[in-house]
Design an enzyme around this catalytic site. Structure first.
Site, PDB file in Angstrom:
ATOM      1  N   SER A   1      12.565 -46.104 -36.379  1.00 24.56           N
ATOM      2  CA  SER A   1      12.769 -45.867 -34.938  1.00 24.56           C
ATOM      3  C   SER A   1      13.784 -46.865 -34.400  1.00 24.56           C
ATOM      4  O   SER A   1      13.599 -48.071 -34.548  1.00 24.56           O
ATOM      5  CB  SER A   1      11.455 -46.067 -34.179  1.00 24.56           C
ATOM      6  OG  SER A   1      10.449 -45.286 -34.760  1.00 24.56           O
TER       7      SER A   1
ATOM      8  N   GLU B   1      14.616 -51.224 -30.606  1.00 25.46           N
ATOM      9  CA  GLU B   1      13.595 -51.892 -31.427  1.00 25.46           C
ATOM     10  C   GLU B   1      14.267 -52.634 -32.587  1.00 25.46           C
ATOM     11  O   GLU B   1      13.839 -53.713 -32.987  1.00 25.46           O
ATOM     12  CB  GLU B   1      12.615 -50.839 -31.969  1.00 25.46           C
ATOM     13  CG  GLU B   1      11.526 -51.410 -32.837  1.00 25.46           C
ATOM     14  CD  GLU B   1      10.530 -50.351 -33.300  1.00 25.46           C
ATOM     15  OE1 GLU B   1       9.914 -49.685 -32.449  1.00 25.46           O
ATOM     16  OE2 GLU B   1      10.368 -50.212 -34.529  1.00 25.46           O
TER      17      GLU B   1
ATOM     18  N   ARG C   1       5.074 -53.817 -30.586  1.00 23.40           N
ATOM     19  CA  ARG C   1       6.321 -54.102 -31.341  1.00 23.40           C
ATOM     20  C   ARG C   1       6.951 -55.422 -30.877  1.00 23.40           C
ATOM     21  O   ARG C   1       8.162 -55.562 -30.791  1.00 23.40           O
ATOM     22  CB  ARG C   1       7.349 -52.971 -31.176  1.00 23.40           C
ATOM     23  CG  ARG C   1       6.840 -51.606 -31.505  1.00 23.40           C
ATOM     24  CD  ARG C   1       6.582 -51.380 -32.997  1.00 23.40           C
ATOM     25  NE  ARG C   1       6.300 -49.978 -33.235  1.00 23.40           N
ATOM     26  CZ  ARG C   1       5.074 -49.465 -33.298  1.00 23.40           C
ATOM     27  NH1 ARG C   1       4.007 -50.249 -33.171  1.00 23.40           N
ATOM     28  NH2 ARG C   1       4.895 -48.184 -33.495  1.00 23.40           N
TER      29      ARG C   1
HETATM   30  P1  FAD Z   1      14.244 -57.218 -42.020  1.00 24.23           P
HETATM   31  O1  FAD Z   1      14.986 -55.998 -41.568  1.00 24.23           O
HETATM   32  O2  FAD Z   1      14.740 -57.921 -43.219  1.00 24.23           O
HETATM   33  O3  FAD Z   1      14.188 -58.237 -40.809  1.00 24.23           O
HETATM   34  C1  FAD Z   1      13.821 -57.795 -39.515  1.00 24.23           C
HETATM   35  C2  FAD Z   1      13.907 -58.988 -38.550  1.00 24.23           C
HETATM   36  O4  FAD Z   1      12.957 -59.965 -38.903  1.00 24.23           O
HETATM   37  C3  FAD Z   1      15.251 -59.693 -38.601  1.00 24.23           C
HETATM   38  O5  FAD Z   1      15.538 -60.166 -37.306  1.00 24.23           O
HETATM   39  C4  FAD Z   1      15.030 -60.851 -39.546  1.00 24.23           C
HETATM   40  O6  FAD Z   1      15.890 -61.946 -39.281  1.00 24.23           O
HETATM   41  C5  FAD Z   1      13.583 -61.197 -39.256  1.00 24.23           C
HETATM   42  N1  FAD Z   1      12.843 -61.688 -40.430  1.00 24.23           N
HETATM   43  C6  FAD Z   1      12.619 -61.012 -41.589  1.00 24.23           C
HETATM   44  N2  FAD Z   1      11.843 -61.748 -42.408  1.00 24.23           N
HETATM   45  C7  FAD Z   1      11.586 -62.906 -41.758  1.00 24.23           C
HETATM   46  C8  FAD Z   1      10.857 -64.085 -42.083  1.00 24.23           C
HETATM   47  N3  FAD Z   1      10.240 -64.230 -43.251  1.00 24.23           N
HETATM   48  N4  FAD Z   1      10.808 -65.083 -41.180  1.00 24.23           N
HETATM   49  C9  FAD Z   1      11.426 -64.972 -39.986  1.00 24.23           C
HETATM   50  N5  FAD Z   1      12.147 -63.892 -39.625  1.00 24.23           N
HETATM   51  C10 FAD Z   1      12.219 -62.873 -40.498  1.00 24.23           C
HETATM   52  N6  FAD Z   1       8.294 -50.330 -38.307  1.00 24.23           N
HETATM   53  C11 FAD Z   1       7.077 -50.173 -37.744  1.00 24.23           C
HETATM   54  O7  FAD Z   1       6.610 -51.046 -36.995  1.00 24.23           O
HETATM   55  N7  FAD Z   1       6.338 -49.061 -37.962  1.00 24.23           N
HETATM   56  C12 FAD Z   1       6.761 -48.057 -38.760  1.00 24.23           C
HETATM   57  O8  FAD Z   1       6.049 -47.080 -38.942  1.00 24.23           O
HETATM   58  C13 FAD Z   1       8.060 -48.183 -39.362  1.00 24.23           C
HETATM   59  N8  FAD Z   1       8.550 -47.183 -40.132  1.00 24.23           N
HETATM   60  C14 FAD Z   1       9.798 -47.301 -40.676  1.00 24.23           C
HETATM   61  C15 FAD Z   1      10.296 -46.246 -41.448  1.00 24.23           C
HETATM   62  C16 FAD Z   1      11.567 -46.328 -41.996  1.00 24.23           C
HETATM   63  C17 FAD Z   1      12.092 -45.171 -42.823  1.00 24.23           C
HETATM   64  C18 FAD Z   1      12.350 -47.501 -41.809  1.00 24.23           C
HETATM   65  C19 FAD Z   1      13.702 -47.621 -42.447  1.00 24.23           C
HETATM   66  C20 FAD Z   1      11.864 -48.545 -41.033  1.00 24.23           C
HETATM   67  C21 FAD Z   1      10.584 -48.460 -40.450  1.00 24.23           C
HETATM   68  N9  FAD Z   1      10.058 -49.493 -39.654  1.00 24.23           N
HETATM   69  C22 FAD Z   1       8.804 -49.363 -39.106  1.00 24.23           C
HETATM   70  C23 FAD Z   1      10.845 -50.706 -39.396  1.00 24.23           C
HETATM   71  C24 FAD Z   1      10.713 -51.784 -40.503  1.00 24.23           C
HETATM   72  O9  FAD Z   1      10.361 -51.213 -41.735  1.00 24.23           O
HETATM   73  C25 FAD Z   1       9.690 -52.862 -40.155  1.00 24.23           C
HETATM   74  O10 FAD Z   1      10.027 -53.472 -38.941  1.00 24.23           O
HETATM   75  C26 FAD Z   1       9.588 -53.925 -41.241  1.00 24.23           C
HETATM   76  O11 FAD Z   1       8.548 -54.830 -40.934  1.00 24.23           O
HETATM   77  C27 FAD Z   1      10.883 -54.703 -41.440  1.00 24.23           C
HETATM   78  O12 FAD Z   1      10.732 -55.504 -42.596  1.00 24.23           O
HETATM   79  P2  FAD Z   1      11.982 -56.100 -43.348  1.00 24.23           P
HETATM   80  O13 FAD Z   1      11.480 -57.056 -44.357  1.00 24.23           O
HETATM   81  O14 FAD Z   1      12.848 -55.006 -43.862  1.00 24.23           O
HETATM   82  O15 FAD Z   1      12.705 -56.864 -42.161  1.00 24.23           O
HETATM   83  P1  NAP Z   2       4.934 -38.640 -33.614  1.00 21.59           P
HETATM   84  O1  NAP Z   2       3.663 -38.323 -34.315  1.00 21.59           O
HETATM   85  O2  NAP Z   2       6.031 -37.625 -33.553  1.00 21.59           O
HETATM   86  O3  NAP Z   2       4.588 -39.111 -32.134  1.00 21.59           O
HETATM   87  C1  NAP Z   2       5.625 -39.524 -31.236  1.00 21.59           C
HETATM   88  C2  NAP Z   2       5.174 -40.786 -30.505  1.00 21.59           C
HETATM   89  O4  NAP Z   2       4.030 -40.491 -29.724  1.00 21.59           O
HETATM   90  C3  NAP Z   2       4.803 -41.864 -31.486  1.00 21.59           C
HETATM   91  O5  NAP Z   2       5.862 -42.758 -31.527  1.00 21.59           O
HETATM   92  C4  NAP Z   2       3.501 -42.434 -30.959  1.00 21.59           C
HETATM   93  O6  NAP Z   2       3.610 -43.758 -30.436  1.00 21.59           O
HETATM   94  C5  NAP Z   2       3.064 -41.508 -29.851  1.00 21.59           C
HETATM   95  N1  NAP Z   2       1.769 -40.900 -30.234  1.00 21.59           N
HETATM   96  C6  NAP Z   2       1.553 -39.765 -30.941  1.00 21.59           C
HETATM   97  N2  NAP Z   2       0.224 -39.524 -31.060  1.00 21.59           N
HETATM   98  C7  NAP Z   2      -0.409 -40.530 -30.421  1.00 21.59           C
HETATM   99  C8  NAP Z   2      -1.771 -40.857 -30.202  1.00 21.59           C
HETATM  100  N3  NAP Z   2      -2.764 -40.083 -30.634  1.00 21.59           N
HETATM  101  N4  NAP Z   2      -2.057 -41.990 -29.525  1.00 21.59           N
HETATM  102  C9  NAP Z   2      -1.080 -42.790 -29.075  1.00 21.59           C
HETATM  103  N5  NAP Z   2       0.241 -42.543 -29.260  1.00 21.59           N
HETATM  104  C10 NAP Z   2       0.574 -41.426 -29.912  1.00 21.59           C
HETATM  105  O7  NAP Z   2       5.549 -39.988 -34.235  1.00 21.59           O
HETATM  106  P2  NAP Z   2       6.391 -40.200 -35.551  1.00 21.59           P
HETATM  107  O8  NAP Z   2       7.782 -40.517 -35.168  1.00 21.59           O
HETATM  108  O9  NAP Z   2       6.135 -39.123 -36.538  1.00 21.59           O
HETATM  109  O10 NAP Z   2       5.765 -41.551 -36.081  1.00 21.59           O
HETATM  110  C11 NAP Z   2       4.422 -41.599 -36.499  1.00 21.59           C
HETATM  111  C12 NAP Z   2       3.936 -43.022 -36.443  1.00 21.59           C
HETATM  112  O11 NAP Z   2       4.725 -43.837 -37.308  1.00 21.59           O
HETATM  113  C13 NAP Z   2       4.041 -43.641 -35.055  1.00 21.59           C
HETATM  114  O12 NAP Z   2       2.939 -44.476 -34.850  1.00 21.59           O
HETATM  115  C14 NAP Z   2       5.320 -44.449 -35.116  1.00 21.59           C
HETATM  116  O13 NAP Z   2       5.286 -45.595 -34.295  1.00 21.59           O
HETATM  117  C15 NAP Z   2       5.364 -44.862 -36.585  1.00 21.59           C
HETATM  118  N6  NAP Z   2       6.762 -44.992 -37.013  1.00 21.59           N
HETATM  119  C16 NAP Z   2       7.424 -46.097 -36.611  1.00 21.59           C
HETATM  120  C17 NAP Z   2       8.736 -46.292 -37.004  1.00 21.59           C
HETATM  121  C18 NAP Z   2       9.471 -47.544 -36.611  1.00 21.59           C
HETATM  122  O14 NAP Z   2      10.532 -47.782 -37.148  1.00 21.59           O
HETATM  123  N7  NAP Z   2       8.947 -48.332 -35.728  1.00 21.59           N
HETATM  124  C19 NAP Z   2       9.377 -45.345 -37.786  1.00 21.59           C
HETATM  125  C20 NAP Z   2       8.662 -44.223 -38.151  1.00 21.59           C
HETATM  126  C21 NAP Z   2       7.338 -44.046 -37.757  1.00 21.59           C
HETATM  127  P3  NAP Z   2       3.551 -45.093 -31.336  1.00 21.59           P
HETATM  128  O15 NAP Z   2       4.907 -45.206 -31.924  1.00 21.59           O
HETATM  129  O16 NAP Z   2       3.274 -46.117 -30.302  1.00 21.59           O
HETATM  130  O17 NAP Z   2       2.483 -44.961 -32.344  1.00 21.59           O
END
Ligand code: FAD
Ligand code: NAP
Length: 337
Positions: free
Chosen positions: A237, A333, A163
């Site tokens: 998250s 994050e 991340r």
């Molecule tokens: P924004 O919120 O618009 O921007 C995020 C940041 O990036 C800000 O600091 C902004 O200034 C910067 N930015 C945006 N675009 C640019 C650009 N073109 N150039 C330079 N800077 C820029 N994330 C995960 O990693 N894994 C997941 O599984 C995941 N699941 C999610 C589920 C839900 C329900 C929600 C609401 C969010 C989730 N996220 C997840 C977080 C998010 O969706 C991601 O981080 C996504 O990439 C953000 O994209 P955005 O366009 O909305 O970014």
């Molecule tokens: P989950 O399945 O409840 O698991 C909890 C955490 O344990 C996850 O965050 C994941 O880490 C870790 N994990 C589970 N199984 C794993 C495996 N086999 N190997 C390594 N790590 C493992 O998680 P969840 O909340 O439902 O999310 C599912 C996936 O979607 C995750 O990968 C999570 O990162 C992603 N997610 C991300 C966001 C976001 O905003 N960043 C939001 C929703 C979901 P990791 O997160 O490192 O994978």
């Protein structure tokens, strides 16, 4: 390019927080960046937004919000095993994932249904279900504000981590990402290592999954567990999963035998932040309109009219209680403005 004054950002952030932007500039063509000249060169002059799904507004934006709406997908190269697609930063991430699946390509199916735009994907090296976007990124193109020119960073130069990337560190607010080039596989290379995916595929009655099956499984899991921002404000998250030294993990495991864990790089151990938060009693907690989601303690939510400051305060209390109970320092994050 369109320019609007004194605009509410509520429709532009998935937390649904009310904040105002002095100016909202919608960017539709890369040539508009050079046309802006030196007008937005100071870092404090601008904030780039894609889908607004990874940001918490704790105050108004006194300057310019640039809404990235650069569109276009083109194939730039093909080899016997791979296809390279260059994707403009304003394309919707999930629509792009579906586009690759329809084209018979694999690599990002586990990242289905992540909200936001393609340009933000490299920012935090989006990841889910055992896959990180860095493994498919060839290069990232952007506009360097200080140098007033386009620049290209190779995958290595992006310094991707868990991340993390250079765009959240040294290049924070210095480069506007305009396009990302992905290298995708012609032959399916599926990653079903996550238990939840295997269970969902079994529920779907799929023994030999295709790329689309894996995407469908991810969509089904996410839809059942995660709050839909259209229904309830959130940014996914709120905290990162910490990766702690193994000595610290072993000491914690003795005190808390149920503590889940996963191997992390450099001999560290990843522990789920959601579990730590839940153990501190926060799951389902609500304070006014700010709360912790009832099904996933890692997700902070806005039930309607919470302010960014209230969500931030709640996150502060969570950080403090996790630190006190487990001695683990959580890191946010979500990007804070
Ligand atoms: P924004 O919120 O618009 O921007 C995020 C940041 O990036 C800000 O600091 C902004 O200034 C910067 N930015 C945006 N675009 C640019 C650009 N073109 N150039 C330079 N800077 C820029 N994330 C995960 O990693 N894994 C997941 O599984 C995941 N699941 C999610 C589920 C839900 C329900 C929600 C609401 C969010 C989730 N996220 C997840 C977080 C998010 O969706 C991601 O981080 C996504 O990439 C953000 O994209 P955005 O366009 O909305 O970014
Ligand atoms: P989950 O399945 O409840 O698991 C909890 C955490 O344990 C996850 O965050 C994941 O880490 C870790 N994990 C589970 N199984 C794993 C495996 N086999 N190997 C390594 N790590 C493992 O998680 P969840 O909340 O439902 O999310 C599912 C996936 O979607 C995750 O990968 C999570 O990162 C992603 N997610 C991300 C966001 C976001 O905003 N960043 C939001 C929703 C979901 P990791 O997160 O490192 O994978």
């Amino acid at each position: 390019m369109s320019l609007q004054q004194n605009i509410s950002l509520k429709p532009y952030n998935s937390f649904g927080i009310e904040a105002r932007a002095a100016q909202l500039l919608t960017l539709e063509h890369t040539r508009e960046l050079s046309a802006l000249g030196k007008s937005l060169t100071a870092a404090g002059d601008r904030l780039v937004l894609g889908g607004g799904s990874n940001i918490l507004f704790t105050r108004d934006v006194e300057t310019t919000v640039i809404l990235n709406r650069l569109m276009g997908i083109s194939q730039v190269k093909e080899s016997p095993d791979h296809v390279w697609l260059k994707v403009a930063a304003g394309e919707n991430w999930h629509r792009f994932v579906l586009h690759t699946i329809a084209a018979g390509l694999s690599g990002i199916e586990n990242l289905s249904l992540i909200p936001g735009c393609v340009g933000a994907a490299p920012m935090q090296n989006i990841g889910a279900y055992g896959v990180e976007v860095k493994d498919t990124i060839e290069e990232v193109e952007g506009w360097h504000w200080d140098e007033q020119r386009f620049t290209i960073l190779t995958n290595e130069e992006c310094r991707f981590g868990y991340r993390e990337s250079i765009f959240k560190q040294e290049l924070k607010n210095k480069v506007l990402i305009t396009a990302v080039t992905f290298r995708l596989n012609k032959q399916a290379q599926l990653n079903t290592s996550y238990g939840a995916i295997r269970e969902q595929l079994a529920k779907m009655g799929v023994a030999e999954p295709s790329v689309r099956d894996v995407s469908d499984a991810v969509i089904a899991i996410r839809s059942s567990k995660l709050p839909d921002p259209a229904q309830i404000g959130n940014a996914g998250s709120f905290f990162k999963n910490p990766a702690i030294p193994s000595s610290q993990f072993l000491a914690l495991k003795e005190r808390f035998p149920e503590l889940p864990s996963y191997p992390a790089p450099d001999g560290r151990v990843k522990i789920p932040a959601g579990w730590l938060i839940e153990q501190c009693g926060w799951k389902g907690y609500r304070e006014g309109d700010a709360g912790v989601h009832a099904l996933q303690a890692l997700v902070l939510v806005n039930y309607g009219n919470a302010t960014g400051a209230q969500i931030w305060q709640l996150s502060r209390k969570i950080l403090d209680s996790v630190s006190e109970k487990f001695g683990v320092a959580l890191e946010r994050e979500v990007n804070i403005w």
